[in-house]
Design a protein around this motif. Structure first.
Motif, mmCIF file in Angstrom:
data_model
loop_
_atom_site.group_PDB
_atom_site.id
_atom_site.type_symbol
_atom_site.label_atom_id
_atom_site.label_comp_id
_atom_site.label_asym_id
_atom_site.label_seq_id
_atom_site.Cartn_x
_atom_site.Cartn_y
_atom_site.Cartn_z
ATOM 1 N N VAL A 250 0.822 -1.220 0.000
ATOM 2 C CA VAL A 250 0.000 0.000 0.000
ATOM 3 C C VAL A 250 0.856 1.270 0.000
ATOM 4 C CG1 VAL A 250 -2.074 -1.076 0.954
ATOM 5 C CG2 VAL A 250 -0.433 -0.050 2.525
ATOM 6 N N ASN A 251 2.057 1.162 -0.614
ATOM 7 C CA ASN A 251 2.930 2.327 -0.815
ATOM 8 C C ASN A 251 3.277 3.048 0.491
ATOM 9 O OD1 ASN A 251 0.855 2.276 -3.434
ATOM 10 N ND2 ASN A 251 3.039 2.401 -3.927
ATOM 11 N N ILE A 252 3.542 2.253 1.535
ATOM 12 C CA ILE A 252 3.909 2.848 2.829
ATOM 13 C C ILE A 252 5.147 3.729 2.692
ATOM 14 C CG2 ILE A 252 4.806 2.310 5.135
ATOM 15 C CD1 ILE A 252 2.909 -0.094 5.202
ATOM 16 N N ASP A 253 6.194 3.183 2.080
ATOM 17 C CA ASP A 253 7.447 3.920 1.951
ATOM 18 C C ASP A 253 7.828 4.195 0.502
ATOM 19 O OD1 ASP A 253 8.353 4.099 4.750
ATOM 20 O OD2 ASP A 253 8.472 1.923 4.634
ATOM 21 N N TRP A 254 7.690 3.157 -0.340
ATOM 22 C CA TRP A 254 8.157 3.267 -1.716
ATOM 23 C C TRP A 254 7.414 2.258 -2.562
ATOM 24 C CZ3 TRP A 254 10.212 0.041 -5.366
ATOM 25 C CH2 TRP A 254 10.754 0.667 -6.488
ATOM 26 N N PRO A 255 7.069 2.572 -3.831
ATOM 27 C CA PRO A 255 6.995 3.930 -4.377
ATOM 28 C C PRO A 255 5.998 4.779 -3.578
ATOM 29 C CG PRO A 255 6.771 2.269 -6.120
ATOM 30 C CD PRO A 255 6.638 1.554 -4.819
ATOM 31 N N LYS A 256 6.121 6.080 -3.693
ATOM 32 C CA LYS A 256 5.258 6.944 -2.888
ATOM 33 C C LYS A 256 3.795 6.817 -3.284
ATOM 34 C CE LYS A 256 8.767 10.250 -1.453
ATOM 35 N NZ LYS A 256 9.192 11.666 -1.427
ATOM 36 N N THR A 257 3.546 6.589 -4.588
ATOM 37 C CA THR A 257 2.198 6.246 -5.047
ATOM 38 C C THR A 257 2.348 5.149 -6.090
ATOM 39 O OG1 THR A 257 1.983 7.681 -6.990
ATOM 40 C CG2 THR A 257 1.559 8.693 -4.835
ATOM 41 N N SER A 258 1.280 4.418 -6.324
ATOM 42 C CA SER A 258 1.342 3.308 -7.280
ATOM 43 C C SER A 258 1.352 3.792 -8.725
ATOM 44 C CB SER A 258 0.148 2.372 -7.068
ATOM 45 O OG SER A 258 -1.066 3.056 -7.321
ATOM 46 N N THR A 259 1.121 5.081 -8.924
ATOM 47 C CA THR A 259 1.080 5.618 -10.296
ATOM 48 C C THR A 259 2.314 6.449 -10.645
ATOM 49 O OG1 THR A 259 -0.208 7.511 -9.481
ATOM 50 C CG2 THR A 259 -1.441 5.633 -10.355
ATOM 51 N N TRP B 180 3.385 -9.010 -11.270
ATOM 52 C CA TRP B 180 3.949 -7.731 -10.840
ATOM 53 C C TRP B 180 2.998 -7.053 -9.847
ATOM 54 C CZ3 TRP B 180 8.688 -5.659 -11.761
ATOM 55 C CH2 TRP B 180 9.446 -6.199 -12.802
ATOM 56 N N SER B 181 3.576 -6.397 -8.856
ATOM 57 C CA SER B 181 2.784 -5.745 -7.808
ATOM 58 C C SER B 181 2.078 -4.497 -8.329
ATOM 59 C CB SER B 181 3.687 -5.363 -6.637
ATOM 60 O OG SER B 181 2.983 -4.594 -5.693
ATOM 61 N N ARG B 182 0.812 -4.341 -7.947
ATOM 62 C CA ARG B 182 0.086 -3.125 -8.320
ATOM 63 C C ARG B 182 0.623 -1.918 -7.558
ATOM 64 N NH1 ARG B 182 -3.838 -5.503 -4.689
ATOM 65 N NH2 ARG B 182 -4.634 -4.043 -3.123
ATOM 66 N N PHE B 183 1.296 -2.136 -6.433
ATOM 67 C CA PHE B 183 1.866 -1.014 -5.684
ATOM 68 C C PHE B 183 3.074 -0.421 -6.408
ATOM 69 C CE2 PHE B 183 0.269 -4.038 -2.323
ATOM 70 C CZ PHE B 183 -0.955 -3.407 -2.178
ATOM 71 N N LEU B 184 3.600 -1.172 -7.366
ATOM 72 C CA LEU B 184 4.724 -0.696 -8.160
ATOM 73 C C LEU B 184 4.272 -0.048 -9.463
ATOM 74 C CD1 LEU B 184 7.895 -0.690 -8.515
ATOM 75 C CD2 LEU B 184 7.579 -2.817 -9.796
#
Length: 523
Positions: free
Chosen positions: A43-52, A96-100
């Protein structure tokens, strides 16, 4: 008293005070200490800052984290590479992770092997890279529309148990254990990691009013054990399997686990800690004591996310308990930077809470480092704590020592072929060692070739990532760093984190075809 006697007395007192001061300085600034930080991707806690975020921004933000923690003299990153049945790397076993990338199963565009790049960048800055995987958590919620058709929930629904708003892999199923072992093996085989890291998620934390329904697998595989003992056996068998898999592939890769901070409460077991808390053994069905006894793990990193004197679970009492009850492993302590000025326990409002915790753990000889959850809490916030650490506890670099199961003597020592100097840098060329796979070289400064103390953290000039070409190792050090010294010593750090004996170089001697002296080691 005679004049000469006065002088001798004064010199002896000065020497005594200097010796005490140096000893205190070494205790305050250990040369060998693990300093890690968790970088959470879920859930983009630290990195990446957003999934987009686009690839360019992702890379820039990751490098910003590395540079910030390098400035703080940290030496390890613990990066979440699998969080919910997904991957931040190309995998045969997970999408692949959606958070990435914003959508599960979608590769980065422009394409790059995210994990390979992250590892390289970490190593280039002297960090160990610990690949953090959540094996059992399959989803973060119940929204199947967010999942790739290649997610295990669709491919193997019979592996899954719904519980507390998430799906979990059933830890009891042999086919699940085999699959998750392949997941770990893929990362170990394909990537130049320093460690595999599991956190505290084994059987899930209890959700009030909910039952983790593993009745079918218990009836099939229970073998007459109580459900609690059977669950613990499932987890321990998996930990054992992962340990064997890692060491068969790459024996230098460490296996570390960061369990919940309480093994058992004393009310449950006389060997337990003086706490009133959830526990590993009774609630998560995890038995870290067994894993250490059997040498299945290389380090243990209990999450002691409480203040020094918390009434229900005291950090100070738990550090002492883990120090007294750990064996066969390195012991590091997990700290809760996320609680600074953000917790019901008002002790976290004090800037000194984390520094005090570090000072306290350093009083235990067999506790050899720390890790912090998570990276964003020293990025753009809590600057007063960061500044205090920079000026005090983490003023000087430190090297993670080899963990107990991987310690050995390096028979090679650096052999200088030549070095040269200009106004900008010193250039060094060494012969590649015959018997040692070298990860880094470390350069220490001193006033004379016979007076370089490589056990003194204040003398570490640089930790250099090396590349071998045609049987030689070349690197450069900024002249501004080496001009402060008349001599330097150089060591190898191998892939197991062992350090070689040093080779000393007199920086005032002729530069070409140099024949080095040997320093006093004091090792």
């Amino acid at each position: 008293m005679h004049k000469n006697q006065h002088l001798i007395f004064f010199l002896l007192i000065s020497f005594f005070i200097t010796s005490i001061s140096n000893a205190q300085e070494k205790n305050m600034h250990p040369k060998n200490e693990f300093r890690g930080v968790w970088i959470a991707t879920v859930v983009n806690i630290d990195w990446p800052k957003t999934s987009t975020d686009n690839v360019e921004k992702e890379k820039a933000d990751y490098l910003e984290i590395l540079e910030a923690y390098k400035k703080l003299n940290y030496n390890a990153v613990i990066v979440q590479v699998r969080s919910v049945g997904d991957a931040i790397y190309p995998s045969e076993f997970a999408p692949w992770s959606r958070f990435l990338t914003g959508k599960e199963g979608l590769a980065p565009n422009p394409y790059y092997d995210t994990l390979a790049w992250m590892i390289e960048q970490a190593h280039n800055r002297g960090f160990e890279f610990h690949a953090w995987l959540n094996p059992y958590r399959a989803t973060f919620d119940l929204n199947k529309n967010l999942l790739s058709p290649n997610h295990d929930l669709f491919k193997h629904p019979e592996w899954m148990i719904e519980y507390g708003g998430k799906y979990y892999y059933d830890p009891a199923l042999p086919e699940v254990q085999a699959h998750l072992t392949k997941v770990v093996k893929e990362v170990v085989d394909n990537y130049d990691i320093d460690a595999v890291h599991f956190d505290d998620y084994f059987y899930p934390y209890a959700v009030p009013g909910k039952v983790f329904n593993d009745n079918a697998s218990y009836q099939k595989y229970g073998s007459g054990l109580s459900r609690a003992d059977w669950r613990r056996a499932n987890v321990s068998n998996f930990v054992h399997s992962i340990s064997n898999t890692i060491k068969e592939s790459k024996p230098w890769v460490q296996f570390g686990i960061s369990p919940f901070g309480v093994w058992r409460n004393k009310s449950q077991d006389p060997k337990g800690s003086e706490t009133q808390s959830t526990s590993n053994y009774d609630d998560l069905y995890a038995d870290p004591m067994l894993w250490m006894d059997q040498k299945w793990i290389d380090y243990i990193l209990p999450q002691l996310y409480w203040s020094m004197n918390n009434p229900r679970a005291s950090y100070s009492k738990l550090v002492k308990w883990w120090s007294e009850n750990s064996n066969n492993t390195a012991i590091y302590i997990g700290h809760a930077t996320y609680k600074i000025r953000a917790d019901g326990d008002k002790n976290w409002n004090y800037m000194t809470e984390i520094p005090t915790q570090i000072d306290f753990l350093r009083t235990f000889k067999n506790v050899s480092g720390s890790a912090y959850f998570s990276s964003k809490w020293f990025m753009g916030k809590n600057f007063d704590v960061v500044r205090h650490l920079e000026e005090n506890q983490y003023k000087y670099p430190a090297l993670p020592a080899a963990v107990p199961n991987l310690r050995h003597v390096i028979i090679d020592t650096p052999k200088v072929l030549e070095y040269s100097k200009d106004s900008i840098k010193y250039n060094f060329t060494f012969k590649s060692p015959l018997n040692t796979k070298v990860r880094y070289m470390v350069v220490y400064g001193g006033e004379h070739v016979s007076k370089i103390d490589i056990n003194d953290a204040t003398k570490i000039i640089e930790k250099v990532t090396i590349k071998e070409v045609d049987g030689k190792i070349n690197f450069a050090i900024a002249a501004g760093k080496l001009n402060l010294y008349k001599a330097c010593a150089v060591t190898f750090i191998d892939y197991y984190a062992n350090e070689s004996s040093p080779t000393a170089i007199d920086l005032k001697k002729p530069l070409k075809n140099y024949i080095p002296a040997q320093p006093n080691e004091n090792r």
